[in-house]
Write a protein that holds these residues in place. Structure first.
Motif, PDB file in Angstrom:
ATOM      1  N   PHE A  75       5.779   6.439  -1.040  1.00 36.05           N
ATOM      2  CA  PHE A  75       5.811   6.902   0.350  1.00 36.05           C
ATOM      3  C   PHE A  75       6.012   8.402   0.315  1.00 36.05           C
ATOM      4  CE2 PHE A  75       8.798   7.916   3.996  1.00 36.05           C
ATOM      5  CZ  PHE A  75       7.811   7.992   4.965  1.00 36.05           C
ATOM      6  N   LEU A  76       5.046   9.132   0.854  1.00 35.61           N
ATOM      7  CA  LEU A  76       5.142  10.588   0.935  1.00 35.61           C
ATOM      8  C   LEU A  76       5.226  11.000   2.397  1.00 35.61           C
ATOM      9  CD1 LEU A  76       5.037  13.471  -0.161  1.00 35.61           C
ATOM     10  CD2 LEU A  76       2.533  13.308  -0.179  1.00 35.61           C
ATOM     11  N   TYR A  77       6.338  11.601   2.748  1.00 35.18           N
ATOM     12  CA  TYR A  77       6.532  12.171   4.085  1.00 35.18           C
ATOM     13  C   TYR A  77       6.232  13.656   3.946  1.00 35.18           C
ATOM     14  CZ  TYR A  77       9.380  13.818   8.120  1.00 35.18           C
ATOM     15  OH  TYR A  77       9.846  14.436   9.252  1.00 35.18           O
ATOM     16  N   TYR A  78       5.052  14.043   4.415  1.00 31.68           N
ATOM     17  CA  TYR A  78       4.563  15.418   4.261  1.00 31.68           C
ATOM     18  C   TYR A  78       4.812  16.133   5.584  1.00 31.68           C
ATOM     19  CZ  TYR A  78       1.318  19.060   2.485  1.00 31.68           C
ATOM     20  OH  TYR A  78       0.754  20.232   2.036  1.00 31.68           O
ATOM     21  N   ALA A  79       5.979  16.782   5.671  1.00 33.55           N
ATOM     22  CA  ALA A  79       6.414  17.422   6.916  1.00 33.55           C
ATOM     23  C   ALA A  79       6.022  18.895   6.889  1.00 33.55           C
ATOM     24  CB  ALA A  79       7.916  17.254   7.103  1.00 33.55           C
ATOM     25  N   SER A  80       4.756  19.173   7.091  1.00 36.34           N
ATOM     26  CA  SER A  80       4.228  20.530   6.990  1.00 36.34           C
ATOM     27  C   SER A  80       4.875  21.462   8.013  1.00 36.34           C
ATOM     28  CB  SER A  80       2.715  20.518   7.203  1.00 36.34           C
ATOM     29  OG  SER A  80       2.203  21.835   7.253  1.00 36.34           O
ATOM     30  N   PRO A  81       5.107  22.737   7.656  1.00 38.60           N
ATOM     31  CA  PRO A  81       5.595  23.707   8.643  1.00 38.60           C
ATOM     32  C   PRO A  81       4.471  24.283   9.495  1.00 38.60           C
ATOM     33  CG  PRO A  81       5.395  24.778   6.522  1.00 38.60           C
ATOM     34  CD  PRO A  81       5.049  23.323   6.293  1.00 38.60           C
ATOM     35  N   LEU A 119      12.131   1.680   2.557  1.00 42.50           N
ATOM     36  CA  LEU A 119      11.017   1.653   1.615  1.00 42.50           C
ATOM     37  C   LEU A 119      11.511   1.730   0.168  1.00 42.50           C
ATOM     38  CD1 LEU A 119       8.539   3.874   3.636  1.00 42.50           C
ATOM     39  CD2 LEU A 119       8.229   1.463   3.064  1.00 42.50           C
ATOM     40  N   GLN A 120      12.610   2.414  -0.069  1.00 40.61           N
ATOM     41  CA  GLN A 120      13.205   2.377  -1.410  1.00 40.61           C
ATOM     42  C   GLN A 120      13.581   0.948  -1.787  1.00 40.61           C
ATOM     43  OE1 GLN A 120      16.467   5.230  -1.206  1.00 40.61           O
ATOM     44  NE2 GLN A 120      15.374   6.655  -2.536  1.00 40.61           N
ATOM     45  N   ARG A 121      14.205   0.231  -0.858  1.00 38.28           N
ATOM     46  CA  ARG A 121      14.585  -1.161  -1.143  1.00 38.28           C
ATOM     47  C   ARG A 121      13.366  -2.035  -1.389  1.00 38.28           C
ATOM     48  NH1 ARG A 121      18.065  -0.142   3.255  1.00 38.28           N
ATOM     49  NH2 ARG A 121      16.858  -1.509   4.628  1.00 38.28           N
ATOM     50  N   ALA A 122      12.244  -1.643  -0.778  1.00 38.59           N
ATOM     51  CA  ALA A 122      10.997  -2.399  -0.965  1.00 38.59           C
ATOM     52  C   ALA A 122      10.287  -2.041  -2.266  1.00 38.59           C
ATOM     53  CB  ALA A 122      10.060  -2.151   0.224  1.00 38.59           C
ATOM     54  N   GLY A 123      10.882  -1.131  -3.052  1.00 36.69           N
ATOM     55  CA  GLY A 123      10.304  -0.797  -4.335  1.00 36.69           C
ATOM     56  C   GLY A 123       9.435   0.442  -4.344  1.00 36.69           C
ATOM     57  N   TYR A 124       9.529   1.258  -3.297  1.00 35.86           N
ATOM     58  CA  TYR A 124       8.706   2.456  -3.191  1.00 35.86           C
ATOM     59  C   TYR A 124       9.405   3.666  -3.809  1.00 35.86           C
ATOM     60  CZ  TYR A 124       5.107   0.515  -0.125  1.00 35.86           C
ATOM     61  OH  TYR A 124       4.056  -0.216   0.373  1.00 35.86           O
ATOM     62  N   LYS A 125       8.609   4.527  -4.429  1.00 38.54           N
ATOM     63  CA  LYS A 125       9.064   5.860  -4.790  1.00 38.54           C
ATOM     64  C   LYS A 125       8.876   6.713  -3.546  1.00 38.54           C
ATOM     65  CE  LYS A 125      10.375   8.623  -8.264  1.00 38.54           C
ATOM     66  NZ  LYS A 125      11.505   8.353  -9.155  1.00 38.54           N
ATOM     67  N   THR A 126       9.921   7.404  -3.123  1.00 38.67           N
ATOM     68  CA  THR A 126       9.865   8.112  -1.840  1.00 38.67           C
ATOM     69  C   THR A 126      10.017   9.613  -2.032  1.00 38.67           C
ATOM     70  OG1 THR A 126      12.251   7.826  -1.525  1.00 38.67           O
ATOM     71  CG2 THR A 126      10.817   6.128  -0.591  1.00 38.67           C
ATOM     72  N   GLY A 127       9.235  10.380  -1.301  1.00 37.74           N
ATOM     73  CA  GLY A 127       9.305  11.824  -1.385  1.00 37.74           C
ATOM     74  C   GLY A 127       9.093  12.480  -0.050  1.00 37.74           C
ATOM     75  N   PRO A 158       0.829  -1.208   0.000  1.00 40.04           N
ATOM     76  CA  PRO A 158       0.000   0.000   0.000  1.00 40.04           C
ATOM     77  C   PRO A 158       0.862   1.257   0.000  1.00 40.04           C
ATOM     78  CG  PRO A 158       0.058  -0.963   2.182  1.00 40.04           C
ATOM     79  CD  PRO A 158       0.723  -1.945   1.264  1.00 40.04           C
ATOM     80  N   ASN A 159       0.344   2.303  -0.590  1.00 37.54           N
ATOM     81  CA  ASN A 159       0.987   3.598  -0.483  1.00 37.54           C
ATOM     82  C   ASN A 159       0.943   4.049   0.973  1.00 37.54           C
ATOM     83  OD1 ASN A 159       1.079   3.741  -3.402  1.00 37.54           O
ATOM     84  ND2 ASN A 159      -1.097   4.232  -3.304  1.00 37.54           N
ATOM     85  N   VAL A 160       1.903   4.858   1.365  1.00 34.63           N
ATOM     86  CA  VAL A 160       1.943   5.394   2.730  1.00 34.63           C
ATOM     87  C   VAL A 160       2.147   6.898   2.656  1.00 34.63           C
ATOM     88  CG1 VAL A 160       3.095   5.381   4.963  1.00 34.63           C
ATOM     89  CG2 VAL A 160       2.892   3.245   3.663  1.00 34.63           C
ATOM     90  N   ILE A 161       1.261   7.647   3.312  1.00 34.02           N
ATOM     91  CA  ILE A 161       1.419   9.094   3.448  1.00 34.02           C
ATOM     92  C   ILE A 161       1.533   9.408   4.928  1.00 34.02           C
ATOM     93  CG2 ILE A 161       0.407  11.364   3.028  1.00 34.02           C
ATOM     94  CD1 ILE A 161      -1.030  10.199   0.622  1.00 34.02           C
ATOM     95  N   LEU A 162       2.678   9.891   5.329  1.00 39.12           N
ATOM     96  CA  LEU A 162       2.950  10.245   6.723  1.00 39.12           C
ATOM     97  C   LEU A 162       2.923  11.764   6.829  1.00 39.12           C
ATOM     98  CD1 LEU A 162       3.873   9.815   9.633  1.00 39.12           C
ATOM     99  CD2 LEU A 162       6.187   9.423   8.780  1.00 39.12           C
ATOM    100  N   ILE A 163       1.878  12.286   7.453  1.00 35.16           N
ATOM    101  CA  ILE A 163       1.714  13.730   7.592  1.00 35.16           C
ATOM    102  C   ILE A 163       2.154  14.141   8.991  1.00 35.16           C
ATOM    103  CG2 ILE A 163       0.065  15.647   7.556  1.00 35.16           C
ATOM    104  CD1 ILE A 163      -1.648  13.924   5.633  1.00 35.16           C
ATOM    105  N   LEU A 164       3.201  14.955   9.032  1.00 29.58           N
ATOM    106  CA  LEU A 164       3.750  15.408  10.307  1.00 29.58           C
ATOM    107  C   LEU A 164       3.486  16.901  10.452  1.00 29.58           C
ATOM    108  CD1 LEU A 164       5.517  14.477  12.769  1.00 29.58           C
ATOM    109  CD2 LEU A 164       7.458  15.464  11.536  1.00 29.58           C
TER     110      LEU A 164
END
Length: 508
Positions: free
Chosen positions: A246-252, A135-143, A28-34
């Motif tokens: 995988f999107l790590y959305y580290a909002s200010p 997650l890159q090793r698992a085949g994910y595009k990471t941002g 599954p895609n993962v979006i981590l919003i911080l």
């Protein structure tokens, strides 16, 4: 003969269809919003009354709400290090907001804006294992979109070297003290914006009227960084819709300064009524409508989360995407934010010494929800979890092995309604704001303060089941427990590699 061939064809077709159903995307895609400095009590589903967070509240009704979730640290950089590495603060390379002042005048905002050699914080070593590398090793595009804070632009510690295929946002936490900055970073490139340089803490012009909106014009310019970063987050999802991402959305947001486009706060100005302007004397920029602006900043974050979800629905990805929403630490106590007015850290104690920067509950217990429609049932969990659990949780989710050195425990079983392994205890340390350590073991919470400032090693003890405000120190009544906590604090503290983070009273 023809009938037998037709029957065989139909069986193959049926088996293929069943297999296709069974083999729905296993990653599954993962979006981590911080969020940044979002307090435990600043969202609607936690009881907030003045600030509107309808999209976060709606997400809370589609997944699991955690009531006992903790950040890895009470301030930005170390919290983000713990999150990405799965190592608690006793083992983490980054243990504070280290500006690496040996580089020069790093606290001169104008100089750092012009010179990348003065931007950024202490960098994670390039060989550090991170959840993004896994997650890159698992085949994910990471941002990563948002605020980094774990390595200056011209060091090895940039996001692209630590597991992220794409980065857009603030490299430096200090540069994020203006939401209309002169520049952001896209991967390794400095991107200039249509904003003039305004140094944080710049006050109103002499003789200007604090009740005249024109007096504040220089604090609202053209390119609002949270909006630009949000556009990049939506684009990342669009561009990677056909592969696991995988999107790590580290909002200010809602970290001060109090800045937001005027149109976004008009409703709150009308709703919250007359208020005194903030003059900027406690840091950051002045603001004519501090309460309305702060509320609007959180609602802006909420709106953006709603747009992320809408994009997933538009692309047919919602049921194959896990969304995690949390905050890097407790709410701020400065910059014009009225934490008492909003009850920002309710039900914990508000204010300096008890929120951001400190290891009491208001500083480290943070909101968290996890939504994955069709997989995670709507529920509330009292499982005690922490930032360093997220790495192993995602590793289990995608079937990747992890090092035994990681401090976290996967809470994927909890999310899926299965038997969940519990921590014996959680551990924190923080060499800043006097020097601190903390341990939570069941309902017991042990705290050490002023380790650096006063060489103090005395331990405070609280029973969170009876004293959520941590006001009744019962250490004298439980000498056996204090001995146990002393042993845990000694065991979990390793001498930091970086001398800045050492605490002499602990034997460093």
């Amino acid at each position: 003969m023809t009938r037998n061939i037709l029957s065989l064809f139909l069986l193959v077709l049926i088996f293929s269809c069943e297999t296709a159903v069974e083999q729905k995307p296993s990653k599954p895609n993962v979006i981590l919003i911080l969020a940044d400095d979002l307090g435990f009590g600043e969202v609607g589903y936690q009881g907030q009354k003045k600030i509107k967070t309808p999209n976060i509240d709606a997400l809370s009704k589609t997944g699991m709400v955690f009531t006992n979730h903790y950040s890895g640290a009470p301030v930005c950089a170390p919290a983000r290090s713990v999150l990405l590495t799965g190592m608690h603060m006793g083992h983490s390379y980054i243990r504070g907001n280290d500006a690496m002042k040996e580089r020069g005048d790093v606290w001169d905002y104008a100089k750092a804006s012009a010179d990348p050699n003065l931007e950024g914080q202490r960098n994670l070593p390039v060989d550090t294992e991170t959840m993004s590398k896994m997650l890159q090793r698992a085949g994910y595009k990471t941002g990563i979109v948002g605020k980094w804070g774990l390595g200056a632009p011209l060091t090895e510690g940039i996001p692209n070297n630590l597991g992220f295929d794409y980065f857009y946002g603030y490299n430096c936490q200090r540069q994020a003290h203006n939401l209309y900055p002169t520049h952001l970073w896209e991967n390794k490139e400095k991107v200039m914006l249509n904003n003039e340089l305004v140094i944080p803490t710049t006050k109103l012009d002499a003789g200007s009227d604090p009740n005249d909106p024109a007096s504040y014009a220089k604090y609202e310019q053209n390119d609002y960084a949270p909006d630009l970063m949000h556009e990049k987050a939506l684009s990342f999802i669009q561009e990677n819709k056909d592969e696991p991402f995988f999107l790590y959305y580290a909002s200010p947001l809602p970290h001060v300064p109090l800045q937001i486009p005027g149109s976004d706060r008009e409703g709150y100005i009308a709703e919250l009524g007359t208020e005194d302007p903030y003059d900027g004397k406690k840091g950051y920029f002045p603001n004519q409508y501090p309460n309305a602006t702060y509320a609007a900043m959180i609602t802006k974050l909420d709106q953006q989360i709603g747009e992320i979800r809408a994009k997933l629905i538009e692309l047919g990805l919602e049921e194959n995407t896990m969304i995690i929403v949390t905050s890097d630490n407790g709410p701020t106590y400065t910059g014009g934010v009225d934490f008492d007015y909003f009850e920002s850290s309710a039900p914990f104690t508000n204010g300096y010494g008890r929120t951001k920067g400190f290891v009491y509950e208001g500083g480290i217990r943070v909101p968290m929800l996890v939504s994955w429609p069709g997989t995670i049932k709507q529920s509330t969990s009292d499982h005690i979890s922490v930032f360093y659990d997220i790495f192993p949780t995602l590793a289990e989710l995608v079937g990747m092995p992890i090092s035994e050195e990681l401090d976290g425990k996967s809470f994927l079983p909890e999310l899926l309604g299965k038997e969940q392994e519990k921590h014996e205890y959680l551990y924190w340390e923080f060499p800043e704001t006097g020097g601190q350590q903390a341990v939570r073991m069941g309902n017991w919470k042990a705290v050490r303060q002023n380790i650096v400032k006063e060489n103090n090693l005395d331990i405070e003890l609280y029973d969170l089941s009876k004293d959520i405000l941590e006001q009744n120190n019962i250490a004298a009544q439980h000498p056996d427990l204090i001995k146990k906590f002393e042993e845990i604090m000694a065991k979990e503290h390793e001498v930091p590699v970086v001398s800045t983070f050492r605490m002499a009273a602990l034997g460093d």
